[in-house]
Motif scaffolding. Structure first.
Motif, PDB file in Angstrom:
ATOM      1  N   THR A  48      -5.599  -0.340  -5.808  1.00  0.00           N
ATOM      2  CA  THR A  48      -6.787   0.064  -5.060  1.00  0.00           C
ATOM      3  C   THR A  48      -6.635  -0.194  -3.561  1.00  0.00           C
ATOM      4  O   THR A  48      -7.203   0.529  -2.750  1.00  0.00           O
ATOM      5  CB  THR A  48      -8.048  -0.651  -5.585  1.00  0.00           C
ATOM      6  OG1 THR A  48      -7.862  -2.080  -5.516  1.00  0.00           O
ATOM      7  CG2 THR A  48      -8.337  -0.247  -7.017  1.00  0.00           C
ATOM      8  N   ILE A  49      -5.858  -1.228  -3.199  1.00  0.00           N
ATOM      9  CA  ILE A  49      -5.589  -1.448  -1.771  1.00  0.00           C
ATOM     10  C   ILE A  49      -4.757  -0.291  -1.221  1.00  0.00           C
ATOM     11  O   ILE A  49      -5.063   0.267  -0.158  1.00  0.00           O
ATOM     12  CB  ILE A  49      -4.875  -2.790  -1.546  1.00  0.00           C
ATOM     13  CG1 ILE A  49      -5.857  -3.958  -1.758  1.00  0.00           C
ATOM     14  CG2 ILE A  49      -4.288  -2.864  -0.143  1.00  0.00           C
ATOM     15  CD1 ILE A  49      -5.202  -5.319  -1.733  1.00  0.00           C
ATOM     16  N   VAL A  50      -3.703   0.101  -1.951  1.00  0.00           N
ATOM     17  CA  VAL A  50      -2.854   1.204  -1.509  1.00  0.00           C
ATOM     18  C   VAL A  50      -3.664   2.497  -1.402  1.00  0.00           C
ATOM     19  O   VAL A  50      -3.688   3.162  -0.358  1.00  0.00           O
ATOM     20  CB  VAL A  50      -1.658   1.388  -2.466  1.00  0.00           C
ATOM     21  CG1 VAL A  50      -0.881   2.662  -2.108  1.00  0.00           C
ATOM     22  CG2 VAL A  50      -0.736   0.189  -2.412  1.00  0.00           C
ATOM     23  N   VAL A  51      -4.349   2.850  -2.492  1.00  0.00           N
ATOM     24  CA  VAL A  51      -5.124   4.095  -2.511  1.00  0.00           C
ATOM     25  C   VAL A  51      -6.286   4.017  -1.525  1.00  0.00           C
ATOM     26  O   VAL A  51      -6.573   4.971  -0.797  1.00  0.00           O
ATOM     27  CB  VAL A  51      -5.638   4.389  -3.941  1.00  0.00           C
ATOM     28  CG1 VAL A  51      -6.544   5.620  -3.945  1.00  0.00           C
ATOM     29  CG2 VAL A  51      -4.469   4.595  -4.894  1.00  0.00           C
ATOM     30  N   GLY A  52      -6.946   2.844  -1.487  1.00  0.00           N
ATOM     31  CA  GLY A  52      -8.124   2.698  -0.646  1.00  0.00           C
ATOM     32  C   GLY A  52      -7.818   2.746   0.830  1.00  0.00           C
ATOM     33  O   GLY A  52      -8.607   3.279   1.616  1.00  0.00           O
ATOM     34  N   VAL A  53      -6.670   2.199   1.241  1.00  0.00           N
ATOM     35  CA  VAL A  53      -6.308   2.234   2.656  1.00  0.00           C
ATOM     36  C   VAL A  53      -5.785   3.616   3.047  1.00  0.00           C
ATOM     37  O   VAL A  53      -6.106   4.138   4.123  1.00  0.00           O
ATOM     38  CB  VAL A  53      -5.267   1.148   2.990  1.00  0.00           C
ATOM     39  CG1 VAL A  53      -4.790   1.287   4.420  1.00  0.00           C
ATOM     40  CG2 VAL A  53      -5.869  -0.234   2.778  1.00  0.00           C
ATOM     41  N   ILE A  54      -4.991   4.236   2.179  1.00  0.00           N
ATOM     42  CA  ILE A  54      -4.452   5.561   2.497  1.00  0.00           C
ATOM     43  C   ILE A  54      -5.587   6.582   2.605  1.00  0.00           C
ATOM     44  O   ILE A  54      -5.689   7.323   3.589  1.00  0.00           O
ATOM     45  CB  ILE A  54      -3.425   6.011   1.443  1.00  0.00           C
ATOM     46  CG1 ILE A  54      -2.182   5.126   1.486  1.00  0.00           C
ATOM     47  CG2 ILE A  54      -3.031   7.467   1.680  1.00  0.00           C
ATOM     48  CD1 ILE A  54      -1.152   5.472   0.432  1.00  0.00           C
ATOM     49  N   ILE A  55      -6.425   6.646   1.581  1.00  0.00           N
ATOM     50  CA  ILE A  55      -7.516   7.628   1.588  1.00  0.00           C
ATOM     51  C   ILE A  55      -8.656   7.069   2.420  1.00  0.00           C
ATOM     52  O   ILE A  55      -9.455   6.259   1.962  1.00  0.00           O
ATOM     53  CB  ILE A  55      -8.002   7.948   0.162  1.00  0.00           C
ATOM     54  CG1 ILE A  55      -6.857   8.456  -0.702  1.00  0.00           C
ATOM     55  CG2 ILE A  55      -9.115   9.000   0.216  1.00  0.00           C
ATOM     56  CD1 ILE A  55      -7.252   8.743  -2.135  1.00  0.00           C
ATOM     57  N   GLY A  56      -8.695   7.478   3.654  1.00  0.00           N
ATOM     58  CA  GLY A  56      -9.756   7.037   4.546  1.00  0.00           C
ATOM     59  C   GLY A  56     -10.382   8.238   5.228  1.00  0.00           C
ATOM     60  O   GLY A  56     -11.058   9.044   4.601  1.00  0.00           O
ATOM     61  N   SER A  57     -10.087   8.410   6.497  1.00  0.00           N
ATOM     62  CA  SER A  57     -10.641   9.542   7.234  1.00  0.00           C
ATOM     63  C   SER A  57      -9.671  10.718   7.307  1.00  0.00           C
ATOM     64  O   SER A  57     -10.076  11.846   7.570  1.00  0.00           O
ATOM     65  CB  SER A  57     -11.006   9.091   8.647  1.00  0.00           C
ATOM     66  OG  SER A  57      -9.846   8.641   9.336  1.00  0.00           O
ATOM     67  N   GLY A  58      -8.362  10.458   7.078  1.00  0.00           N
ATOM     68  CA  GLY A  58      -7.346  11.467   7.328  1.00  0.00           C
ATOM     69  C   GLY A  58      -7.520  12.755   6.559  1.00  0.00           C
ATOM     70  O   GLY A  58      -7.439  13.847   7.137  1.00  0.00           O
ATOM     71  N   ILE A  59      -7.773  12.679   5.257  1.00  0.00           N
ATOM     72  CA  ILE A  59      -7.870  13.881   4.435  1.00  0.00           C
ATOM     73  C   ILE A  59      -9.081  14.723   4.822  1.00  0.00           C
ATOM     74  O   ILE A  59      -9.142  15.923   4.529  1.00  0.00           O
ATOM     75  CB  ILE A  59      -7.919  13.512   2.931  1.00  0.00           C
ATOM     76  CG1 ILE A  59      -7.874  14.762   2.053  1.00  0.00           C
ATOM     77  CG2 ILE A  59      -9.157  12.686   2.623  1.00  0.00           C
ATOM     78  CD1 ILE A  59      -6.655  15.627   2.269  1.00  0.00           C
ATOM     79  N   PHE A  60     -10.051  14.141   5.510  1.00  0.00           N
ATOM     80  CA  PHE A  60     -11.250  14.871   5.895  1.00  0.00           C
ATOM     81  C   PHE A  60     -11.164  15.470   7.300  1.00  0.00           C
ATOM     82  O   PHE A  60     -11.970  16.323   7.660  1.00  0.00           O
ATOM     83  CB  PHE A  60     -12.470  13.948   5.799  1.00  0.00           C
ATOM     84  CG  PHE A  60     -12.629  13.326   4.438  1.00  0.00           C
ATOM     85  CD1 PHE A  60     -13.003  14.089   3.351  1.00  0.00           C
ATOM     86  CD2 PHE A  60     -12.374  11.972   4.238  1.00  0.00           C
ATOM     87  CE1 PHE A  60     -13.134  13.524   2.087  1.00  0.00           C
ATOM     88  CE2 PHE A  60     -12.506  11.397   2.990  1.00  0.00           C
ATOM     89  CZ  PHE A  60     -12.884  12.176   1.900  1.00  0.00           C
ATOM     90  N   ILE A  61     -10.184  15.020   8.120  1.00  0.00           N
ATOM     91  CA  ILE A  61     -10.078  15.555   9.478  1.00  0.00           C
ATOM     92  C   ILE A  61      -8.667  16.027   9.833  1.00  0.00           C
ATOM     93  O   ILE A  61      -8.504  16.798  10.776  1.00  0.00           O
ATOM     94  CB  ILE A  61     -10.545  14.505  10.521  1.00  0.00           C
ATOM     95  CG1 ILE A  61      -9.802  13.189  10.347  1.00  0.00           C
ATOM     96  CG2 ILE A  61     -12.032  14.292  10.448  1.00  0.00           C
ATOM     97  CD1 ILE A  61     -10.243  12.107  11.322  1.00  0.00           C
ATOM     98  N   PHE A 326     -15.545   3.612   4.729  1.00  0.00           N
ATOM     99  CA  PHE A 326     -15.877   2.188   4.751  1.00  0.00           C
ATOM    100  C   PHE A 326     -14.816   1.386   3.985  1.00  0.00           C
ATOM    101  O   PHE A 326     -14.379   0.321   4.441  1.00  0.00           O
ATOM    102  CB  PHE A 326     -17.252   1.944   4.125  1.00  0.00           C
ATOM    103  CG  PHE A 326     -17.699   0.507   4.186  1.00  0.00           C
ATOM    104  CD1 PHE A 326     -18.365   0.024   5.307  1.00  0.00           C
ATOM    105  CD2 PHE A 326     -17.443  -0.370   3.141  1.00  0.00           C
ATOM    106  CE1 PHE A 326     -18.769  -1.305   5.380  1.00  0.00           C
ATOM    107  CE2 PHE A 326     -17.840  -1.699   3.202  1.00  0.00           C
ATOM    108  CZ  PHE A 326     -18.507  -2.166   4.322  1.00  0.00           C
ATOM    109  N   GLY A 327     -14.406   1.897   2.827  1.00  0.00           N
ATOM    110  CA  GLY A 327     -13.348   1.225   2.073  1.00  0.00           C
ATOM    111  C   GLY A 327     -12.041   1.174   2.845  1.00  0.00           C
ATOM    112  O   GLY A 327     -11.302   0.197   2.768  1.00  0.00           O
ATOM    113  N   CYS A 328     -11.771   2.232   3.615  1.00  0.00           N
ATOM    114  CA  CYS A 328     -10.550   2.251   4.423  1.00  0.00           C
ATOM    115  C   CYS A 328     -10.607   1.197   5.529  1.00  0.00           C
ATOM    116  O   CYS A 328      -9.624   0.499   5.780  1.00  0.00           O
ATOM    117  CB  CYS A 328     -10.350   3.640   5.027  1.00  0.00           C
ATOM    118  SG  CYS A 328      -8.841   3.804   5.987  1.00  0.00           S
ATOM    119  N   VAL A 329     -11.754   1.076   6.200  1.00  0.00           N
ATOM    120  CA  VAL A 329     -11.912   0.046   7.227  1.00  0.00           C
ATOM    121  C   VAL A 329     -11.711  -1.339   6.620  1.00  0.00           C
ATOM    122  O   VAL A 329     -11.022  -2.194   7.191  1.00  0.00           O
ATOM    123  CB  VAL A 329     -13.305   0.144   7.896  1.00  0.00           C
ATOM    124  CG1 VAL A 329     -13.548  -1.040   8.824  1.00  0.00           C
ATOM    125  CG2 VAL A 329     -13.424   1.437   8.677  1.00  0.00           C
TER     126      VAL A 329
END
Length: 507
Positions: A48-61, A326-329
């Motif tokens: 969840t740390i790996v997935v949670g940090v990777i999937i943040g704002s990038g896929i949306f912008i 928020f999870g990414c932050v």
């Protein structure tokens, strides 16, 4: 007197063993417990740390940046898949380094073990002062934009003042959570990771329904107009790799994993392919609904998809995207603070940042340090996203290349070192060549941003010589900061944990 005095008369911070359990010097026979980072991160937490940090704002912008540089739908999807492959190959190299050198701090610990203190300092200097705080700022602003959007339905973009206030609130919450408890931080990460996967699942289902209904016109002649400029392709990779940034996040918390030799490779090999599949399917959904022109014209393509296909429940998308960011932050703060902690422990940052709270067992000063820098970066007008991506991606991939070279160097220099996981030697060679391409090609198109990044890194050399290597100024700084550090230590119940050796263990 409970402090230690150095030859300059400055108060030196006490370790937990010197302070005792009540925060003062221990009495004779008093039994003290060891304070430091505890092994609390499980395999599930790691994924969840790996997935949670990777999937943040990038896929949306980032889809807009990838598509604008590749100039075709087909090539943009190829770049998204290739970015996932690069992240996976890089993570395999980091598996070997992380299990061979089971220390928190990721690149810092590996460069220190392979090449000594100066390269490690330059990395910590760049990441701790610029890259990680600015990443926190960018993602927090994305969180604020999406969470505020339902309250401003008639505006394309919510007011900047509102977004900055919400971003500061987001940073304050993650600072409190990470300071209070490692378990709180990992549980928040677990919960919000599932939340962001729900958001992406909605977007993927919308795209699949669109394709299932026979609407495939946006995929016709997919490679028509593809750029032949290699520098543009390199910049497209920068935009895509921004969305994959964080694939190395678990290596920052290796000391806190219950079984790093087993769980580090498993978490990375589960998490990164999962993210790659989700990203490709999400981009297919974007293309199916809004097409090439829609992606290029929209600054928040996920919102556009929700507005077109979800009708009265289109507020689902901004809420779930806010959860994602928020999870990414939270994940960026969790991993980045460990880098600051390790660098301070080795004397490359103020000693106060190497302290751990006696009760919470969290690196509280380093967590607060990162968040304060991120909040300061909220004050000026935000820079263009593409400029930030080019600047930080160059610096990040320079450090990744250094780690890949360090792996090859340690294979030659210390062939008998203990390596619970050993990557195929071809992998670091391939990923090193890819990293070289990603470093060289942007100079042709964006020389200013890449030159600025390189200059900032090189400025760290005189800083290191003056404040770390030169004993006279080093002692003067210790004397100047010593009493302040000791006062903060007493007020906030902090201790210096036992020091760790970042060397490579031989068999």
């Amino acid at each position: 007197m409970t402090s230690k005095e150095d030859e300059y008369g400055a108060s030196e911070p006490l370790t937990h063993e010197e302070k005792g359990s009540n925060g003062e010097a221990p009495s004779a026979g008093e039994e003290t417990k060891v304070v430091g980072l505890k092994k609390q991160v499980t395999l599930l937490n790691g994924v969840t740390i790996v997935v949670g940090v990777i999937i943040g704002s990038g896929i949306f912008i980032s889809p807009k940046g990838v598509l604008s540089h590749t100039e075709s739908i087909g090539m943009s999807l190829v770049v998204w898949a290739a970015c996932g492959v690069l992240a996976l190959l890089g993570s395999l190299c980091y598996c070997e380094m992380g299990t061979m050198i089971p220390r928190s701090g990721a690149e810092y610990a590996y460069l220190y073990a392979a090449f000594g203190p100066l390269p490690a300092f330059l990395y910590s200097w760049t990441l701790a002062l610029i890259i990680r705080p600015s990443s926190l700022t960018v993602v927090a602003l994305t969180f604020a934009r999406y969470v505020s959007q339902p309250f401003f339905p008639d505006c394309d973009i919510s007011p900047i003042a509102v977004r900055k206030i919400l971003a500061a609130t987001c940073l304050a919450l993650t600072m409190f959570i990470n300071c209070a408890s490692v378990k709180w931080a990992t549980r928040i990460q677990d919960s919000f990771t599932f939340g962001k996967l729900i958001a992406l699942a909605i977007l993927i289902v919308i795209g699949l329904i669109e394709l299932g209904s026979g609407n495939v016109k946006n995929f016709e002649n997919s490679f028509e107009g593809t750029t032949t400029n290699l520098a543009s392709i390199g910049l497209a990779f920068y935009s895509g790799l921004w969305a994959y940034d964080g694939w190395n996040s678990l290596n920052f918390v290796t000391e806190e994993m219950k079984n790093p030799a087993r769980d580090l490779p498993r978490a990375l090999m589960i998490g990164i392919p999962l993210v790659t599949i989700v990203y490709i399917l999400t981009n297919i959904g974007y293309i199916a609904v809004v097409g090439k022109d829609g992606i290029l014209e929209s600054g928040a393509v996920a919102l556009e998809v929700g507005n077109l296909r979800l009708g009265p429940v289109n507020w689902f998308i901004p809420i779930f995207v806010a959860c994602s960011t928020f999870g990414c932050v939270n994940g960026l703060a969790f991993s980045g603070a460990r880098l600051v902690f390790v660098a301070a422990r080795n004397g490359h940052m103020p000693k106060a940042l190497a302290m751990v709270h006696n009760s919470c067992n969290t690196p509280m000063p380093s967590i607060i340090f990162l968040h304060v820098l991120a909040m300061i970066m909220l004050i000026p007008d935000s820079s263009e996203f593409s400029t930030l991506v080019n600047y930080f991606s160059f610096a990040a991939w320079l450090s990744y290349l250094a780690v890949f070279v360090a792996l090859l160097y340690l294979r030659w220099k210390r062939p008998n070192a203990q390596r619970p996981y050993k990557v195929w030697i071809v992998v670091p060679i391939i990923i090193s060549l890819a990293a070289l391409y990603l470093l060289i090609s942007p100079f042709w198109r964006e020389p200013v941003e890449t030159t600025m990044a390189l200059v900032f890194i090189l400025v760290g050399i005189p800083v290191y010589i003056i404040f770390v290597w030169w004993e006279r100024t080093k002692h003067a700084c210790d004397g100047f900061c010593g009493k302040f550090t000791y006062s903060v230590q007493k007020i906030f119940n902090l201790s210096l944990p036992e020091s760790q050796d970042d060397s490579v263990t031989e068999e």
